[in-house]
Enzyme design. Structure first.
Site, PDB file in Angstrom:
ATOM      1  N   SER A  31      -9.961  -0.794   7.013  1.00  0.00           N
ATOM      2  CA  SER A  31      -9.353  -0.691   5.678  1.00  0.00           C
ATOM      3  C   SER A  31      -8.632  -1.918   5.153  1.00  0.00           C
ATOM      4  O   SER A  31      -8.260  -1.932   3.981  1.00  0.00           O
ATOM      5  CB  SER A  31      -8.403   0.494   5.633  1.00  0.00           C
ATOM      6  OG  SER A  31      -9.146   1.644   5.402  1.00  0.00           O
ATOM      7  N   LYS A  36       0.857  -1.201   0.000  1.00  0.00           N
ATOM      8  CA  LYS A  36       0.000   0.000   0.000  1.00  0.00           C
ATOM      9  C   LYS A  36       0.890   1.248   0.000  1.00  0.00           C
ATOM     10  O   LYS A  36       1.902   1.286   0.714  1.00  0.00           O
ATOM     11  CB  LYS A  36      -0.886  -0.035   1.251  1.00  0.00           C
ATOM     12  CG  LYS A  36      -1.926   1.056   1.339  1.00  0.00           C
ATOM     13  CD  LYS A  36      -2.846   0.776   2.522  1.00  0.00           C
ATOM     14  CE  LYS A  36      -3.958   1.797   2.670  1.00  0.00           C
ATOM     15  NZ  LYS A  36      -4.895   1.456   3.742  1.00  0.00           N
ATOM     16  N   SER A  95      -9.706   1.444   2.791  1.00  0.00           N
ATOM     17  CA  SER A  95      -8.828   2.160   1.899  1.00  0.00           C
ATOM     18  C   SER A  95      -7.782   1.296   1.209  1.00  0.00           C
ATOM     19  O   SER A  95      -7.190   1.733   0.222  1.00  0.00           O
ATOM     20  CB  SER A  95      -8.119   3.281   2.664  1.00  0.00           C
ATOM     21  OG  SER A  95      -7.312   2.734   3.697  1.00  0.00           O
TER      22      SER A  95
HETATM   23  N1  GLN Z   1     -13.348   3.710   6.242  1.00  0.00           N
HETATM   24  C1  GLN Z   1     -12.707   4.130   7.439  1.00  0.00           C
HETATM   25  C2  GLN Z   1     -12.389   5.593   7.356  1.00  0.00           C
HETATM   26  O1  GLN Z   1     -12.643   6.174   6.365  1.00  0.00           O
HETATM   27  C3  GLN Z   1     -11.490   3.321   7.722  1.00  0.00           C
HETATM   28  C4  GLN Z   1     -10.261   3.769   7.050  1.00  0.00           C
HETATM   29  C5  GLN Z   1      -9.051   2.979   7.438  1.00  0.00           C
HETATM   30  O2  GLN Z   1      -9.153   1.955   8.112  1.00  0.00           O
HETATM   31  N2  GLN Z   1      -7.904   3.478   7.036  1.00  0.00           N
HETATM   32  O3  GLN Z   1     -11.868   6.154   8.257  1.00  0.00           O
END
Ligand code: GLN
Length: 492
Positions: free
Chosen positions: A177, A76, A153
């Site tokens: 994410s 990532k 994400s």
């Molecule tokens: N969807 C969640 C957010 O927008 C989780 C994001 C993440 O785990 N990086 O914060």
């Protein structure tokens, strides 16, 4: 079978037996990326020449003692890798091509094991989102239906793994994410106990919630990667010296007599009926393996999203302060004064979601509102954590959906950030409690309902008490081996 479709464990056997070389394995992944990534947009930086060079060196040595030796993977784009552009998929870094002078601890540990980095994967900007639509490189698409998002994400890592562009990928999970995109793309992803893996050299989003972990094609592969990257790191004070077990060895034991809890609050109005059915159906598999499943309650679940969306933006607002255009990243030439300079750099560099969170977080932390919002949210966080403590007195692990529906179509929540936040309803509580949780494939959608089609992957979430990755991996392995959903591949 094309070598890029192998699991780590399978590829390792073939490398050791000299049935395949690491160069061939790496080339197969490269060919696959070149074939399908124009459609998926899972990768944002490719480091093919270096990966091939390293593969050849490993082949010449011919030692495949570590199971990750000679295994190609993707990272990532928030993990620093020495000499490789790392942007967080944000214009604030992309415009200046930030190139780290050091490796993240995880990168270092994988390198030492002989794993080969093929490049970087797409993410929501600085990991803020649930669909990989907020990336400055554009959206990543779901390999099962390219009109849909891959989740987020870590959408790039999930799509790349599910589409066999690599053997595994690294992701981060702050509030879902890793688990949510694994669930949308039909692969397996683990969020670790807070402090189990080092975050050194990984761009921070919300520091009390951030964790890093693997996305793989099987539970056994998750165990292999976790064993390699977990454990104390003197460079990250939040890592713990709790010993790292031999996760792979623990997988095959029986789950007979184990008690699993299904929280009633995780089956809500508006969720997709096939998601609910697939998750409830797992009961049969667990029962035939000798485990029991009972209904439990996690009463504060309804406060999870509002609580997370105070704590997370508060920490974001502080972490994003470093992108000021002075030490690194985007710069601008014609500012009136220092304040104007900051204003321009951040206005031009950040996308809307990051700006929204900086504003919410700054507000929640400001003198007049701190007690009303931030302190209150921290108290509710404790209640959410206690729900889990209470539950784990009665059951060994908790099973539930990862998200309310399968992958949604690109643009579904474009003009509605709150609807996007609600996607996280089942994945933020674990983050606030600091417990480990994973997503393992448990079926596919069967019916056409508004906004959805057949054949979309569905994941089962398995949660355990802190430091019990071993236990949830064992449960997931028993399920995976009995159900075999992980063997299906998207047609691309
Ligand atoms: N969807 C969640 C957010 O927008 C989780 C994001 C993440 O785990 N990086 O914060």
């Amino acid at each position: 079978m094309a070598p890029n479709t192998l699991t780590i464990a399978e590829a390792h056997e073939q490398l050791k037996g000299k049935k395949i070389s690491s160069a061939e394995l790496t080339q197969a992944c490269i060919d696959r990326i070149e074939k399908v990534d124009g459609t998926l947009n899972a990768t944002v930086f490719r480091n093919f020449e270096r990966a091939l060079e390293e593969a050849k060196k490993i082949d010449t040595k011919g030692e495949f003692t570590h199971p990750l030796s000679g295994i190609p993977y993707l990272t990532k784009d928030v993990f620093c890798e020495k000499g490789v552009p790392t942007t967080g998929c944000s214009n604030v870094l992309r415009r200046k091509d930030y190139i780290p002078a050091f490796d993240s601890t995880t990168t270092k540990r994988l390198k030492a094991a002989g794993a080969l980095s093929l490049g970087k994967t797409n993410t929501d900007e600085f990991t803020m989102g649930a669909s990989t639509e907020t990336s400055c490189y554009g959206v990543t698409r779901c390999p099962w239906d390219t009109k849909r998002v891959a989740g987020g994400s870590s959408g790039g890592s999930a799509a790349a793994t599910a589409a066999d562009e690599c053997l595994f990928a690294l992701g981060t999970d702050t509030g879902g994410s890793i688990r949510q995109p694994a669930n949308f793309c039909g692969c397996t992803g683990l969020r670790v106990t807070y402090g189990r893996t080092s975050r050194y050299g990984v761009m921070s989003m919300a520091s009390s919630l951030d964790t890093i972990g693997p996305l793989c094609k099987s539970i056994e592969d998750i165990a292999i990667v976790l064993e390699t990257i977990a454990g104390k790191d003197p460079l990250d004070a939040t890592t713990s010296d709790v010993p790292v077990p031999h996760y792979r060895q623990a997988l095959s034991g029986s789950i007979k007599g184990m008690k699993l809890g299904m929280p009633k609050e995780y089956f809500i109005k508006g969720m997709h009926k096939d998601t609910e059915a697939a998750v409830r159906d797992t009961t049969k598999v667990f029962e035939s393996a000798g485990a029991t499943v009972e209904e439990i309650s996690l009463p504060h679940t309804e406060y999870a999203v509002p609580t997370y969306y105070i704590i997370c933006p508060s920490e974001v607002s502080s972490n994003m302060a470093r992108y000021d255009g002075i030490r690194y990243g985007h710069t601008t030439g014609d500012a009136k004064d220092l304040i104007d300079y900051y204003h321009r750099v951040r206005t031009e560099g950040f996308g809307n979601e990051v700006k929204r969170r900086i504003m919410i977080g700054t507000y929640a932390l400001s003198a007049g509102y701190y007690d009303a919002y931030y302190r209150q949210a921290q108290k509710v966080r404790t209640l959410i954590k206690r729900d889990f403590d209470e539950a784990f007195r009665k059951v060994d692990a908790i099973i539930a959906p990862v998200s309310p529906t399968p992958a949604f179509t690109v643009g579904t929540h474009e003009n509605d950030p709150v609807a996007m936040y609600l996607e996280d309803v089942f994945s933020v509580s674990q983050a606030m409690a600091g417990i480990p949780a994973l997503s393992v494939p448990c079926g596919f959608s069967k019916s056409v309902t508004p906004g959805f089609v057949e054949g979309l992957p569905i994941g089962l979430q398995i949660m355990g008490p802190q430091w019990q990755e071993e236990r949830i991996l064992k449960i997931a392995y028993a399920y995976e081996q009995a159900a075999e959903w992980h063997e299906r591949k998207p047609k691309l």
